[in-house]
Design an enzyme around this catalytic site. Structure first.
Site, mmCIF file in Angstrom:
data_model
loop_
_atom_site.group_PDB
_atom_site.id
_atom_site.type_symbol
_atom_site.label_atom_id
_atom_site.label_comp_id
_atom_site.label_asym_id
_atom_site.label_seq_id
_atom_site.Cartn_x
_atom_site.Cartn_y
_atom_site.Cartn_z
ATOM 1 N N PHE A 76 -8.484 8.141 -4.242
ATOM 2 C CA PHE A 76 -8.314 8.001 -2.797
ATOM 3 C C PHE A 76 -8.614 6.584 -2.309
ATOM 4 O O PHE A 76 -8.139 6.179 -1.248
ATOM 5 C CB PHE A 76 -9.279 8.938 -2.047
ATOM 6 C CG PHE A 76 -9.092 10.395 -2.296
ATOM 7 C CD1 PHE A 76 -8.068 11.102 -1.695
ATOM 8 C CD2 PHE A 76 -9.955 11.087 -3.141
ATOM 9 C CE1 PHE A 76 -7.900 12.456 -1.907
ATOM 10 C CE2 PHE A 76 -9.803 12.448 -3.363
ATOM 11 C CZ PHE A 76 -8.775 13.134 -2.751
ATOM 12 N N SER B 211 1.476 7.668 0.059
ATOM 13 C CA SER B 211 1.784 7.782 1.485
ATOM 14 C C SER B 211 3.282 7.836 1.708
ATOM 15 O O SER B 211 4.072 7.264 0.945
ATOM 16 C CB SER B 211 1.198 6.563 2.216
ATOM 17 O OG SER B 211 1.736 6.432 3.511
ATOM 18 N N TYR C 72 0.250 -2.724 3.640
ATOM 19 C CA TYR C 72 -0.410 -1.473 3.239
ATOM 20 C C TYR C 72 0.577 -0.574 2.508
ATOM 21 O O TYR C 72 0.312 -0.082 1.403
ATOM 22 C CB TYR C 72 -0.986 -0.740 4.451
ATOM 23 C CG TYR C 72 -1.265 0.709 4.174
ATOM 24 C CD1 TYR C 72 -2.341 1.093 3.377
ATOM 25 C CD2 TYR C 72 -0.432 1.715 4.667
ATOM 26 C CE1 TYR C 72 -2.579 2.429 3.092
ATOM 27 C CE2 TYR C 72 -0.655 3.042 4.395
ATOM 28 C CZ TYR C 72 -1.738 3.402 3.602
ATOM 29 O OH TYR C 72 -1.955 4.725 3.315
ATOM 30 N N LYS D 91 0.928 0.749 -1.695
ATOM 31 C CA LYS D 91 1.133 2.114 -2.195
ATOM 32 C C LYS D 91 2.354 2.167 -3.114
ATOM 33 O O LYS D 91 2.333 2.812 -4.168
ATOM 34 C CB LYS D 91 1.298 3.088 -1.021
ATOM 35 C CG LYS D 91 0.050 3.301 -0.190
ATOM 36 C CD LYS D 91 -1.050 4.002 -0.972
ATOM 37 C CE LYS D 91 -2.228 4.382 -0.093
ATOM 38 N NZ LYS D 91 -3.322 5.030 -0.843
ATOM 39 N N SER E 272 -16.686 4.688 5.314
ATOM 40 C CA SER E 272 -17.231 6.046 5.342
ATOM 41 C C SER E 272 -18.743 5.960 5.376
ATOM 42 O O SER E 272 -19.315 4.867 5.331
ATOM 43 C CB SER E 272 -16.765 6.842 4.116
ATOM 44 O OG SER E 272 -17.210 6.221 2.918
#
Length: 335
Positions: free
Chosen positions: A80, A124, A150, A154, A36
């Site tokens: 997040f 997710s 990934y 989660k 970001s």
């Protein structure tokens, strides 16, 4: 209430920051800016009139985390932060487990040390794996048939949160299982702008539209769907952000889990057509072979969030496309 947003300058984090500020919450943002940009803070200020306190730090940096929490006085964490490139996670699984799982453990340790016992976790739909059905509900068993590290990270974090809640009766954790966020803020100031190579459909469509990528690869057109292409539940990022506000207002001790999705699926070619209609331009694409692990159709059953959080989606795919194009125009003007 004072809230710390980890990964708060990212795509979903920044939109959630706006919604929280506009509802009067006191927020601070922690981000390592890996995926970001620091300029997002200025854009949040332009939208809300408030520039959040920012901590450039990594969840793996324990001394930095300790200092932030020692001086923070936080009531709640919205988590997040995490690496999210599916393909990269297959190539570099240790990096993903260390960052996503290890970083979350550090975060939870800091929370416990400084008496912060409320967390909302950005999870997710990948935790569902292959259920053999398209419509996914929170009651389904997770962790079976997950096809990439990934998604496994989660799932592991969800299990950690459940164990922490079992051990501490004061602990409150809300797990939000995202489906496929798309769109941008109506101002055009914030949207999806990953630093790395995009993996998801919309940022690739955006880069094809600007000429940064030659054409969109459509992975398979022989699925058992109306047009043969894969179908997913695409949710406007502003609706998703509002889901976090709704979750805060309904938190309770223990674990609460909610799907955040629209309850309907849209195909890849339907997304292409919607973008072309909104932009007035053709989007070049080619059909290539299926990707391993891709499923024909997945969408959320959002009934639980509707009934318990009193949250429903309000924005459409057309809204998402129009807001994305507005964001692309604003982004081009900034350069």
């Amino acid at each position: 209430m004072k809230i710390l947003l980890t990964g708060g300058t990212g795509y979903i984090g920044s939109h959630t920051a706006v919604e929280l500020i506009e509802r009067g919450y006191d927020i601070e943002i922690l981000d390592n800016l890996f995926n970001s940009k620091i300029t997002v803070l200025d854009d949040i200020e332009k939208i809300t009139g408030v520039k959040p306190v920012f901590h450039k730090a990594d969840l793996l940096d324990i001394p930095a985390m300790d200092e932030i929490f020692r001086n923070g006085g936080f009531d709640l964490v919205i988590h997040f932060a995490g690496l999210k490139a599916v393909g990269e996670s297959v190539e570099k699984p240790l990096k993903y487990y260390e960052n996503n799982v290890g970083g979350t453990i550090n975060l939870l340790k800091c929370m416990k040390k400084y008496g912060v016992d409320r967390i909302i976790f950005s999870s997710s739909a990948t935790v569902y794996g292959d259920q053999g059905v398209a419509e996914l509900t929170e009651e389904m068993q997770t962790g079976v048939g997950i096809t990439n590290p990934y998604g496994e990270t989660k799932h592991v974090i969800e299990e950690i949160l459940k164990d922490v809640a079992e051990a501490d009766e004061k602990f409150e954790a809300t797990i939000l299982r995202y489906f496929n966020p798309v769109g941008a803020h109506k101002s055009g100031l914030i949207g999806e702008d990953p630093n790395d190579i995009p993996n998801n459909l919309m940022p690739i469509i955006m880069k094809v539209s600007t000429g940064e990528i030659k054409e969109l690869s459509v992975y398979g057109n022989d699925y058992d769907t109306p047009d043969g292409t894969g179908m997913r539940d695409y949710i406007h990022v502003v609706d998703l952000a509002k889901g976090h506000v709704a979750a805060i207002e309904k938190m309770k001790p223990g674990i609460s889990i909610y799907n955040l999705g629209t309850g309907k699926a849209t195909s890849v070619l339907e997304m292409v057509t919607a973008f072309e209609k909104a932009s007035g331009t053709k989007l070049p694409y080619k059909v290539v072979g299926r990707r391993a692990g891709d499923l024909a159709k997945i969408f959320a059953n959002p009934k639980k969030a509707r009934e318990e959080l009193e949250w429903v989606t309000e924005l459409t795919i057309e809204d998402a496309m129009n807001d994305t194009i507005n964001y692309l125009k604003c982004f081009a003007e900034k350069k």
